[in-house]
Design an enzyme around this catalytic site. Sequence first.
Site, PDB file in Angstrom:
ATOM      1  N   ASP A 115       0.847  -1.185   0.000  1.00 20.82           N
ATOM      2  CA  ASP A 115       0.000   0.000   0.000  1.00 20.82           C
ATOM      3  C   ASP A 115       0.887   1.240   0.000  1.00 20.82           C
ATOM      4  O   ASP A 115       2.021   1.215   0.478  1.00 20.82           O
ATOM      5  CB  ASP A 115      -0.885  -0.025   1.246  1.00 20.82           C
ATOM      6  CG  ASP A 115      -1.672   1.252   1.425  1.00 20.82           C
ATOM      7  OD1 ASP A 115      -2.373   1.650   0.480  1.00 20.82           O
ATOM      8  OD2 ASP A 115      -1.573   1.856   2.505  1.00 20.82           O
ATOM      9  N   ASP A 164      -0.337   4.865   0.843  1.00 24.46           N
ATOM     10  CA  ASP A 164      -0.616   5.927   1.820  1.00 24.46           C
ATOM     11  C   ASP A 164      -0.510   5.445   3.264  1.00 24.46           C
ATOM     12  O   ASP A 164      -1.204   4.521   3.672  1.00 24.46           O
ATOM     13  CB  ASP A 164      -1.993   6.523   1.556  1.00 24.46           C
ATOM     14  CG  ASP A 164      -2.053   7.190   0.191  1.00 24.46           C
ATOM     15  OD1 ASP A 164      -1.021   7.724  -0.246  1.00 24.46           O
ATOM     16  OD2 ASP A 164      -3.118   7.167  -0.439  1.00 24.46           O
TER      17      ASP A 164
END
Length: 180
Positions: free
Chosen positions: A9, A11
């Site tokens: 991922d 963020d």
Amino acid sequence: MNKPTLGIDLDTTLNTLDREWVKRYNEIYKDKLLPSDIKGWDIENYVKPECGKKIYDILKEPHFFRNLGVQPFAETALEELTSIFNIYIVSATHYKVCEDKGNWIKEKFPFISYQNIIFCHNKGLVHLDILIDDNPLNLENFKGNKILFDAHHNKSENRFVRARDWYEAKALCESLKDFL
């Protein structure tokens, strides 16, 4: 032999979104919110009422994502993990910020090919061996091995193996490689 696949991922897992988002909110709304004050996923529950859901508008500001920092040790960890895994950056994002996010990845992680960047909404549709993510909802639907990247908003989550930082995330991935 093909290398196993590792999805990461973007963020708050690779970048410092949580810190910069709160900082920008404080500038706009003259508040003193800290990332550690946010104990759940829905950040609008932790901001001033006059802000509410407008907190998400900050994420659409031009070039907001271009100015985010990198989580400590993330660059080194990913570069070292490329010898073991095919690495993909997987981000659930609004289409308006894809270019900024792509440019940020290119600048901070130049060894990750643009072909290995996946923008999607449902990470459960992405078929990889491992996914590292700070959002438990993304891990729920994912079919492979799941690693929850530690963040203030997921402290109460206990369903997944947790990596407190990139040192632990790297070690967990290395320990899983022989079982993939």
